[in-house]
Scaffold this motif. Structure first.
Motif, PDB file in Angstrom:
ATOM      1  N   GLY A 242       0.821  -1.208   0.000  1.00 38.13           N
ATOM      2  CA  GLY A 242       0.000   0.000   0.000  1.00 38.13           C
ATOM      3  C   GLY A 242       0.850   1.250   0.000  1.00 38.13           C
ATOM      4  O   GLY A 242       0.556   2.229  -0.701  1.00 38.13           O
ATOM      5  N   ASN A 243       1.943   1.238   0.769  1.00 35.74           N
ATOM      6  CA  ASN A 243       2.841   2.386   0.786  1.00 35.74           C
ATOM      7  C   ASN A 243       3.520   2.559  -0.567  1.00 35.74           C
ATOM      8  O   ASN A 243       3.715   3.686  -1.030  1.00 35.74           O
TER       9      ASN A 243
ATOM     10  N   ASP B 290      -2.414   3.323   1.819  1.00 36.43           N
ATOM     11  CA  ASP B 290      -3.480   3.117   0.836  1.00 36.43           C
ATOM     12  C   ASP B 290      -4.539   2.136   1.355  1.00 36.43           C
ATOM     13  O   ASP B 290      -4.823   1.122   0.728  1.00 36.43           O
ATOM     14  N   THR B 291      -5.097   2.464   2.505  1.00 41.76           N
ATOM     15  CA  THR B 291      -6.109   1.602   3.108  1.00 41.76           C
ATOM     16  C   THR B 291      -7.472   2.274   3.075  1.00 41.76           C
ATOM     17  O   THR B 291      -7.585   3.485   2.867  1.00 41.76           O
ATOM     18  N   GLY B 292      -8.476   1.463   3.312  1.00 41.88           N
ATOM     19  CA  GLY B 292      -9.839   1.967   3.354  1.00 41.88           C
ATOM     20  C   GLY B 292     -10.384   1.954   4.761  1.00 41.88           C
ATOM     21  O   GLY B 292      -9.674   1.682   5.736  1.00 41.88           O
ATOM     22  N   LEU B 293     -11.664   2.219   4.852  1.00 44.75           N
ATOM     23  CA  LEU B 293     -12.341   2.241   6.145  1.00 44.75           C
ATOM     24  C   LEU B 293     -12.261   0.877   6.813  1.00 44.75           C
ATOM     25  O   LEU B 293     -12.435  -0.157   6.177  1.00 44.75           O
ATOM     26  N   GLY B 294     -11.965   0.872   8.103  1.00 40.28           N
ATOM     27  CA  GLY B 294     -11.966  -0.358   8.885  1.00 40.28           C
ATOM     28  C   GLY B 294     -10.721  -1.217   8.776  1.00 40.28           C
ATOM     29  O   GLY B 294     -10.651  -2.267   9.402  1.00 40.28           O
ATOM     30  N   GLU B 295      -9.733  -0.801   8.011  1.00 39.45           N
ATOM     31  CA  GLU B 295      -8.532  -1.620   7.852  1.00 39.45           C
ATOM     32  C   GLU B 295      -7.458  -1.333   8.900  1.00 39.45           C
ATOM     33  O   GLU B 295      -6.738  -2.234   9.312  1.00 39.45           O
ATOM     34  N   LEU B 296      -7.342  -0.075   9.306  1.00 39.09           N
ATOM     35  CA  LEU B 296      -6.351   0.303  10.303  1.00 39.09           C
ATOM     36  C   LEU B 296      -7.045   0.828  11.552  1.00 39.09           C
ATOM     37  O   LEU B 296      -8.049   1.525  11.468  1.00 39.09           O
ATOM     38  N   PHE B 297      -6.472   0.504  12.697  1.00 40.77           N
ATOM     39  CA  PHE B 297      -6.888   1.074  13.971  1.00 40.77           C
ATOM     40  C   PHE B 297      -5.817   2.108  14.291  1.00 40.77           C
ATOM     41  O   PHE B 297      -4.715   1.764  14.722  1.00 40.77           O
TER      42      PHE B 297
ATOM     43  N   ARG C 276     -19.122  -0.074   1.997  1.00 44.31           N
ATOM     44  CA  ARG C 276     -18.140  -0.352   3.055  1.00 44.31           C
ATOM     45  C   ARG C 276     -18.597   0.262   4.374  1.00 44.31           C
ATOM     46  O   ARG C 276     -18.477  -0.362   5.436  1.00 44.31           O
ATOM     47  N   ARG C 277     -19.123   1.470   4.336  1.00 47.51           N
ATOM     48  CA  ARG C 277     -19.636   2.093   5.560  1.00 47.51           C
ATOM     49  C   ARG C 277     -20.753   1.247   6.160  1.00 47.51           C
ATOM     50  O   ARG C 277     -20.782   1.017   7.367  1.00 47.51           O
TER      51      ARG C 277
ATOM     52  N   LYS D 138      -9.667   1.811  -2.333  1.00 47.57           N
ATOM     53  CA  LYS D 138     -10.765   0.860  -2.145  1.00 47.57           C
ATOM     54  C   LYS D 138     -11.354   0.971  -0.748  1.00 47.57           C
ATOM     55  O   LYS D 138     -10.751   1.541   0.158  1.00 47.57           O
ATOM     56  N   LEU D 139     -12.511   0.392  -0.563  1.00 45.71           N
ATOM     57  CA  LEU D 139     -13.175   0.287   0.735  1.00 45.71           C
ATOM     58  C   LEU D 139     -13.453   1.656   1.359  1.00 45.71           C
ATOM     59  O   LEU D 139     -13.285   1.864   2.548  1.00 45.71           O
TER      60      LEU D 139
END
Length: 188
Positions: A13-14, A60-67, A31-32, A25-26
């Motif tokens: 992603g980086n 390069d992440t979407g919603l819910g992928e990273l905390f 996704r929401r 994406k996402l």
């Protein structure tokens, strides 16, 4: 995903981010709606609050992928540790990335010393061990990297939840450094 697969996903992603080929994406309505049922982030990122450093974009992440936990100087204070403990204990997240960044203002303030008022003095006191562990006239970016490394270690000494998860192999903690000019994340 295994821990190595998660790290590779972050690196990929980086790579897209630095090449200006983000997939984005996402990030839509479906996704929401999907995330109203719960979350399963695959990585925790403890990052600086600096507006130029946005982990979701950098990886390069979407919603819910990273905390994502953001606090100036990417320090491990009680609140940031508690947030990460929640993700480890309740969400099953297995990777923690502690990400410092080039030209960090909090690290610069810590290195400059002086009285910055109660709250900022308290925050920069968390960076003092990195200054002490660095060469006498180390440049700020060397101290930033040392701070990320020491903070990654500190998570295990200040949190039984994180320590037990790391010692049992459930969690891997990885220090990292974000380059402002290129957007590249170096895993230390």
């Amino acid at each position: 995903m295994t821990k190595d697969e998660v790290l590779n996903r972050l690196k990929d992603g980086n790579g897209r981010f630095t090449a200006d080929k983000k997939e984005g994406k996402l990030q839509d309505k479906s996704r929401r709606e999907e995330l109203t049922k719960g979350q399963e982030p695959y990585a925790i990122v403890l990052s600086c609050a600096d507006s130029r450093v946005v982990p979701e974009l950098a990886f390069d992440t979407g919603l819910g992928e990273l905390f994502t936990v953001r606090v100036a100087g990417n320090i491990a204070n009680s609140s940031s540790i508690a947030s990460m403990e929640y993700a480890v204990a309740n969400l099953g997240t297995e990777i923690i990335v502690v990400m410092g960044h080039e030209s960090c203002g909090a690290v610069t303030a810590a290195m400059s010393g002086g009285d910055n008022g109660y709250n900022l003095n308290h925050l920069v006191s968390h960076i003092a061990p990195a200054i002490a562990a660095s060469a006498k006239d180390a440049p700020v970016n060397d101290v930033v990297k040392k701070n990320a490394q020491l903070t990654a270690e500190e998570l295990k000494t200040r949190s039984t939840i994180i320590k037990d998860a790391a010692d049992s192999g459930k969690v891997k903690i990885v220090p990292a450094y974000y380059n402002l000019d290129s957007g590249k994340v170096d895993f230390l």
